[in-house]
Design a protein around this motif. Structure first.
Motif, short mmCIF file in Angstrom:
data_model
loop_
_atom_site.label_atom_id
_atom_site.label_comp_id
_atom_site.label_asym_id
_atom_site.label_seq_id
_atom_site.Cartn_x
_atom_site.Cartn_y
_atom_site.Cartn_z
N LYS A 143 21.03 -51.45 -42.15
CA LYS A 143 20.60 -52.58 -43.06
C LYS A 143 19.57 -52.10 -43.98
N SER A 144 18.74 -51.04 -43.76
CA SER A 144 17.93 -50.46 -44.84
C SER A 144 18.60 -49.76 -46.15
N THR A 145 19.61 -49.18 -45.60
CA THR A 145 20.34 -48.29 -46.56
C THR A 145 21.32 -49.15 -47.27
N ILE A 146 22.16 -50.21 -46.72
CA ILE A 146 22.78 -50.98 -47.57
C ILE A 146 21.95 -51.97 -48.47
N ASP A 147 20.72 -52.42 -47.88
CA ASP A 147 19.93 -53.12 -49.07
C ASP A 147 19.52 -52.39 -50.22
N HIS A 148 19.22 -51.09 -49.62
CA HIS A 148 18.79 -49.79 -50.77
C HIS A 148 19.97 -49.79 -51.98
N PHE A 149 21.22 -49.71 -51.47
CA PHE A 149 22.45 -49.67 -52.36
C PHE A 149 22.80 -50.63 -53.10
N LYS A 150 22.35 -51.79 -52.57
CA LYS A 150 22.34 -53.08 -53.72
C LYS A 150 21.53 -53.10 -54.70
N HIS A 151 20.04 -52.77 -54.19
CA HIS A 151 18.96 -52.65 -55.20
C HIS A 151 19.24 -51.68 -56.22
N TRP A 152 19.85 -50.52 -55.89
CA TRP A 152 20.26 -49.24 -56.76
C TRP A 152 21.21 -49.63 -57.82
N CYS A 153 22.04 -50.45 -57.33
CA CYS A 153 23.10 -50.72 -58.26
C CYS A 153 22.72 -51.66 -59.21
N PHE A 154 21.94 -52.76 -58.83
CA PHE A 154 21.54 -53.82 -59.97
C PHE A 154 20.16 -53.27 -60.89
#
Length: 754
Positions: free
Chosen positions: A709-720
């Protein structure tokens, strides 16, 4: 387009005054005006006009001067209120005027010039230029033999690896071994590494107590089985042995890959020897080789001892004697050239011609051209005749001629290429051939050009210098893919011509740096663009060392090593990934991300022009996927991209950041805009590296938990994430955000309860 020339660069009698009107004097010339790159200026109405002309010129194989004259192309500046006011006060001051046909005056009454003179000048120019280039290409007999043997070994080995069992026949094995042994024997004589090693070995093979000679000492070392240990103690330089070619037959790699690897190494060795030999010589000067006096070519090259006959051949070609022979006898071009050459040679030895080796040689050449009979190029020890034969066989194309001569083992190229230039002329020479001269050192080109003009026209340009261009002027760096796109659209980026100069200068400096090889300044500009990087120890160390102004020459390996040594272990602990990324971007050419990382040092990212360039490059990249690397900085809209062949997408790990197949999983999400799929499938791999050992997130687990959950949310934030005005990986449009939300849910489902 208006071309400005300096009248002092030409003979006064070339121009005739034909009229005067409204204070404007008109002159005309009925002969060709040969432009002078030192003074000539070419005015255009806009940068788009320059780019259009230069792009088309660059595409032409015969156009050799696009880069040379790029700096001479400038945009006509619009008058400001001050210059307009002065013009109104002093109407006699003529710094510009609008052309009218009435200015022609008596120009139509001037008799037409003789165009045949231009044809002669073109052939003379071609002859002089080709002779010089041929002299520069010439090598020693040893190097030419290495070239020839390398080609023979490549062909023989190719036949072996393409055989059904990948094994040589007895004949192939015998042939290849003979080539290898000869190659190694020559290499030991000319390779500096071999020479260094042999000298070092001889200096160390000394035994004062026994006074034994070096050969005896070597035998003693062999008997004691100490020879290898002795050599290892000397730290000898690495040397090449052509027996390595056989290793491709037993390699664990696919045989084609192994073959390519050993052949690449072989040719690298030959090329290294060529460069080493050329570096020891001095640049040839046209004035020391060949000249044009009293309407005739004259070779003055100390390298040649058969000037008279060769001069006769060259002048015969320039005069077109072979063409008249063709018309009279209906024979082919090359046959006519060979026949005329034989007749000229016979004229030098009328009483000794019959039955001579020269008559037999030229008759053999004629039979070869007419009937395809076998013919030995080297059956006579006469370099000029050997060159004539090569030209008569492959003289239709200069690249084919050079390739043929290299295959045959020629070491001397000046004679055949001089004949080619005298026959074909300068205009027909492809730029692939002349680039080594025209696009080489400007000092060397200036030397060539001034000597050429001196011998052709009697004009002394030795004190002149190349036009350096102006701020906002056109540059040869604009011929690249990305700057070309920007310049072609400069009117959309900045509509006001007076404000375009700042942007043009910024793009020019960026393009030069982006195109440089292992450039410290380009690296620092790119590194500086990273978010919050200037406060790090790594950046401060590089700044303190003034690395941006480092003028050293680096290979890719030395470049990385130099940066690492400056940054030190402490700096690398936290910034190695960013440093490696900056090195990677610096090494790319015509890459949007690298280009923008440098450009933001010359234009503010908040400027409207900068933002338009970002958008322009993104659109350009998405519509030209096959021409330059695909942009991974910004996703703008859905566009057609062919579906990739998807690999199995079963997860290889229960963790999102460890799943090797997640990139293929993203590619399989058809609801994502096509370009977003392509970008995210690549970027997710970069993101995962951050959580791998040594990554930026791996070293700080308390702030970067590794649950899915944390790494997927981090990936989303990183992309935008908008990194300090730099375009995000995914543009935050409503469509993109909705698509990403769906991807997020799919990823959570993929790794749920794992």
């Amino acid at each position: 387009m208006v071309i400005e020339i300096e009248s002092d660069d030409y003979l006064k009698e070339q121009f005739v005054k034909v009229g005067e009107k409204d204070g404007i004097e008109s002159y005309a010339s009925n002969t060709s005006i040969y432009l002078n790159p030192f003074h000539c200026l070419i005015y255009f109405q806009s940068y788009q006009d320059i780019q259009s002309v230069m792009s088309k010129a660059e595409q032409s194989l015969e156009n050799k001067y696009s880069k040379l004259y790029a700096r001479n192309c400038i945009v006509k500046k619009e008058k400001n209120w001050a210059t307009s006011f002065i013009g109104d006060l002093f109407p006699s001051s003529k710094d510009e005027f609008s052309w009218k046909s009435s200015y022609l005056g008596d120009a139509p009454k001037i008799p037409s010039g003789d165009i045949s003179e231009d044809a002669i000048i073109d052939k003379v120019k071609g002859c002089l230029t080709c002779y010089l280039l041929g002299a520069n290409m010439s090598v020693s007999s040893e190097v030419s033999r290495l070239r020839q043997l390398a080609r023979k070994m490549k062909n023989t080995l190719s036949a072996i690896v393409n055989s059904p069992d990948n094994k040589p026949t007895d004949k192939q094995d015998e042939t290849l071994l003979a080539y290898i042994n000869e190659f190694n024997e020559i290499l030991e004589k000319v390779d500096d590494n071999y020479k260094f090693n042999n000298t070092l070995i001889q200096n160390r093979l000394v035994s004062p107590s026994t006074n034994l000679d070096s050969d005896t000492l070597i035998k003693v070392l062999k008997d004691l089985r100490l020879e290898d240990a002795f050599y290892r103690s000397l730290n000898l330089r690495p040397t090449y042995n052509a027996h390595e070619l056989y290793t491709c037959l037993d390699s664990p790699l696919p045989v084609s890959d192994a073959y390519n690897a050993v052949i690449k190494k072989l040719y690298e060795v030959v090329r290294r020897i060529e460069i080493a030999e050329q570096s020891k010589g001095s640049d040839n000067k046209l004035k020391d080789l060949i000249k044009f006096t009293n309407g005739k070519i004259e070779v003055i090259d100390s390298h040649s001892n058969n000037h008279n006959y060769y001069n006769t051949l060259l002048n015969s070609q320039i005069d077109g004697e072979y063409k008249r022979f063709m018309e009279e006898n209906g024979s082919s071009e090359l046959l006519s050239i060979a026949f005329i050459a034989g007749a000229k040679l016979k004229g030098y030895m009328p009483d000794k011609w019959e039955g001579s080796e020269y008559q037999q040689y030229l008759n053999g050449l004629l039979s070869n051209i007419q009937q395809g009979d076998s013919f030995d190029l080297f059956s006579i020890e006469q370099p000029v005749l050997q060159a004539l034969s090569a030209f008569c066989q492959k003289g239709e194309d200069v690249d084919r001629l050079i390739d043929y001569m290299q295959q045959c083992g020629f070491s001397e190229f000046r004679y055949a290429l001089g004949l080619y230039g005298a026959t074909r002329g300068f205009a027909s020479l492809p730029k692939t051939f002349t680039n080594s001269l025209i696009n080489s050192s400007r000092d060397y080109y200036k030397s060539y050009y001034t000597e050429l003009c001196q011998t052709l026209f009697g004009l002394d340009y030795s004190l002149q210098t190349f036009y350096q261009g102006s701020n906002g002027g056109y540059s040869e760096s604009f011929l690249g893919e990305i700057p070309s796109k920007i310049i072609s659209n400069i009117g959309k980026i900045e509509p006001k011509p007076q404000k375009q100069e700042k942007i043009i200068k910024a793009v020019s400096e960026t393009a030069i740096l982006e195109d440089a090889v292992q450039s410290p300044k380009a690296f620092m500009y790119i590194f500086d663009s990273f978010s919050r990087i200037t406060t790090t120890k790594a950046y401060k160390a590089l700044a303190a060392a003034n690395f941006a102004e480092d003028q050293g020459f680096y290979t890719p390996e030395l470049f990385r090593s130099k940066i690492y040594s400056i940054v030190g272990k402490e700096g690398l602990k936290t910034q190695k990934e960013n440093i490696d990324k900056a090195i990677e971007l610096e090494g790319k050419r015509q890459d949007p991300e690298a280009f923008l990382s440098i450009l933001d040092n010359f234009l503010k990212p908040t400027d409207a022009a900068y933002k338009k360039i970002v958008k322009l490059i993104s659109v350009h990249v998405s519509s030209n996927l096959t021409s330059i690397p695909r942009s991974e900085n910004k996703v703008v809209s859905q566009s057609h991209i062919g579906r990739s062949n998807l690999k199995p997408i079963n997860p290889t790990s229960s963790k999102f950041v460890e799943d090797v197949n997640v990139c293929y999983f993203i590619l399989s999400r058809s609801y994502l805009p096509a370009q977003m799929r392509e970008v995210l499938s690549k970027k997710v791999v970069t993101f995962q590296k951050g959580y791998a050992p040594g990554g930026r997130y791996y070293s700080n687990p308390s702030d970067n938990p590794v649950d899915n959950k944390s790494t997927i949310d981090h990936f989303k934030h990183w992309c935008f994430y908008d990194k300090g005005g730099y375009p995000p990986i995914v543009e935050g449009t409503t469509e993109n955000k909705q698509s990403f939300e769906r991807l997020t849910q799919d990823l959570l489902n993929r790794y749920a309860n794992r």
